[in-house]
Every structure is written in structure tokens, then in C-alpha cells.
Write a protein that holds these residues in place. Structure first.
Motif, PDB file in Angstrom:
ATOM      1  N   GLY A   1      37.736  45.456  55.523  1.00  0.00           N
ATOM      2  CA  GLY A   1      38.707  44.397  55.301  1.00  0.00           C
ATOM      3  C   GLY A   1      39.440  43.972  56.555  1.00  0.00           C
ATOM      4  O   GLY A   1      39.962  42.844  56.627  1.00  0.00           O
ATOM      5  N   TYR A   2      39.478  44.845  57.570  1.00  0.00           N
ATOM      6  CA  TYR A   2      40.191  44.510  58.798  1.00  0.00           C
ATOM      7  C   TYR A   2      39.524  43.367  59.561  1.00  0.00           C
ATOM      8  O   TYR A   2      40.192  42.632  60.285  1.00  0.00           O
TER       9      TYR A   2
ATOM     10  N   ILE B   1      41.712  40.343  60.948  1.00  0.00           N
ATOM     11  CA  ILE B   1      41.784  40.020  62.379  1.00  0.00           C
ATOM     12  C   ILE B   1      41.505  38.541  62.617  1.00  0.00           C
ATOM     13  O   ILE B   1      42.140  37.894  63.459  1.00  0.00           O
ATOM     14  N   GLN B   2      40.579  37.984  61.854  1.00  0.00           N
ATOM     15  CA  GLN B   2      40.214  36.571  62.025  1.00  0.00           C
ATOM     16  C   GLN B   2      41.395  35.628  61.773  1.00  0.00           C
ATOM     17  O   GLN B   2      41.432  34.519  62.308  1.00  0.00           O
ATOM     18  N   LYS B   3      42.364  36.065  61.016  1.00  0.00           N
ATOM     19  CA  LYS B   3      43.496  35.203  60.639  1.00  0.00           C
ATOM     20  C   LYS B   3      44.581  35.128  61.703  1.00  0.00           C
ATOM     21  O   LYS B   3      45.475  34.290  61.606  1.00  0.00           O
TER      22      LYS B   3
ATOM     23  N   ILE C   1      46.385  36.011  67.951  1.00  0.00           N
ATOM     24  CA  ILE C   1      46.765  36.962  68.988  1.00  0.00           C
ATOM     25  C   ILE C   1      45.755  38.088  69.152  1.00  0.00           C
ATOM     26  O   ILE C   1      45.648  38.695  70.233  1.00  0.00           O
ATOM     27  N   VAL C   2      44.980  38.385  68.106  1.00  0.00           N
ATOM     28  CA  VAL C   2      43.991  39.474  68.189  1.00  0.00           C
ATOM     29  C   VAL C   2      42.567  39.013  67.875  1.00  0.00           C
ATOM     30  O   VAL C   2      41.621  39.765  68.106  1.00  0.00           O
ATOM     31  N   SER C   3      42.387  37.811  67.362  1.00  0.00           N
ATOM     32  CA  SER C   3      41.069  37.377  66.890  1.00  0.00           C
ATOM     33  C   SER C   3      40.029  37.287  68.011  1.00  0.00           C
ATOM     34  O   SER C   3      38.821  37.343  67.746  1.00  0.00           O
TER      35      SER C   3
END
Length: 221
Positions: free
Chosen positions: A19-20, A24-26, A29-31
Motif C-alpha cells: 500500500g505504500y 508515495i505516488q500521492k 515531496i517523496v514521489s
């Protein structure tokens, strides 16, 4: 993030929860980690992944452990698991993980590795000593760069404060002192020390209060 360091050539991430990826895609800053050519992500249990890839070696293993009192956390804090990680480290390699405040976890690391140092709740463990000068730490931290700029930009006041704190932090070797202690458990797969100790304290406290309340009730009759 670790991939921002300019010396990092390859970063292997092992995540048990699929699920992470969607989460992350959302977040912008981290995608970017999902498209970084240096980064590869395997969906698996970390311990199982290491056992399935006995020949894989790393310079650095990072583990943000869950709370030390939760069920099954022994799988990540035990001496048995730390030895598995140790076998996957290159010479001079470092394991860095979150003890979540468990002194037993620090003690266990000191029993497995020759050298241990600590920053907040995290411990770094290695068979090579931690000996960096202030200047070496500064130069190393400034090598974390994003879009050509230092992540800890010394020109930004709040980031400058963080940078100075990290540079001045004393990385003393605490392993010898911990190995001398007799009040702590060496966590193993069998004794489940951190899980057991918390439960025992909770039940002991509950029994104590139950006895006290019973004394008030029945002692007054």
C-alpha cells in the motif's frame, strides 16, 4: 532521503506493505523515489528478503523499526536478526536502526557488533570504529543534494541550526559500556525480551492495583 547523497549509486528498498507504493505516488515531496534510477523497491519481508539473497552485500542498512513493545518486533531486534544483517554488510559497513528507546536493543547491538554509537533513538552498529572529525561530518552532510542544492542548506537559518547540531553531535562508542551492563536482556528469537518485559511490567502493575483495590473492598468488611 538516502538517495539524495551524491555518493549513493544504488539503493535497495524492501517494504512489506504494498500500500505504500500508492501512498508515495500521492505526495510530490517523496514521489520522485519511484522514478529515481538509483532506487529499486522489492515488496517483501525484510528478514525473509535477506535470507533469500545470501550473496547480497551492502555498505549501509537502514531500518526504521516499529515500537519495541509490539508483537513480532523481536524479528527485527533480536541478536539472531542482527547477525543476519551483519553477514550482509561489506567491510566497514554500518547498520542503522531505530530502537524506539529500548535499552535492551542497544545492549543487543553491542553484543553483536564491536562498535555502537547512538543518535537520539537510533543506533549505528559496525565492526569498524566511528571516527569522523567535525569537518568530515560537515562535508558528508553537505553531499546530500536535491536539484543541485544542499538538502541542509547552510544559507537557510533553520537548516543551518540542524546542520550545526548534527556536525557537533558526539559519536562516541557506547558498546564497551553497554557490554558491561547486567540489567539488560540480549534479545533473541526465543526470549522475545522487549515484548516479554513490557507485558510482564503491565501485568505486574495490574496485579498490584487489583490487590490494592481488593484490600480496600474486603479489608473494610
Amino acid at each position: 532521503m538516502v538517495a539524495d547523497h551524491d555518493l549513493v549509486r544504488k539503493l535497495k528498498c524492501v517494504e512489506i506493505n504494498p500500500g505504500y507504493i500508492g501512498l508515495i505516488q500521492k505526495y510530490r515531496i517523496v514521489s520522485s523515489i519511484l522514478h529515481d534510477p538509483k532506487v529499486s523497491i522489492d515488496l517483501d519481508d525484510g528478514r525473509r528478503w535477506l535470507n533469500r539473497h545470501p550473496s547480497e552485500k551492502f555498505d549501509f542498512i537502514l531500518m526504521n523499526t516499529t515500537f519495541h513493545w509490539r508483537d513480532h518486533v523481536t524479528n527485527l531486534l533480536s541478536a539472531d536478526f542482527l547477525r543476519i544483517c551483519e553477514s550482509h554488510l561489506n567491510e566497514g559497513g554500518v547498520m542503522y536502526f531505530n530502537t524506539t528507546g529500548a535499552e535492551d536493543a542497544v545492549f543487543t547491538a553491542a553484543k553483536v557488533f564491536k562498535h555502537v554509537t547512538r543518535y537520539e533513538n537510533f543506533v549505528a552498529a559496525s565492526d569498524s570504529p566511528f571516527s569522523m572529525t567535525r569537518q568530515q561530518k560537515l562535508e558528508n552532510l553537505l553531499r546530500f543534494q536535491r536539484s543541485g542544492k544542499p538538502v541542509l542548506n547552510p544559507q537557510v537559518p533553520c537548516l543551518q541550526n540542524i546542520l550545526e547540531e548534527l556536525v557537533n553531535y558526539e559519536l562516541s562508542d557506547i558498546a564497551p559500556a553497554y557490554r558491561e551492563r547486567t540489567d539488560l536482556y540480549c534479545i533473541s528469537d526465543d526470549n522475545m525480551a522487549t515484548e516479554y518485559k513490557i507485558a510482564k511490567k503491565w501485568f505486574d502493575a495490574k496485579a498490584k492495583w487489583a490487590g490494592y483495590i481488593a484490600g480496600l473492598i474486603f479489608g473494610s468488611r
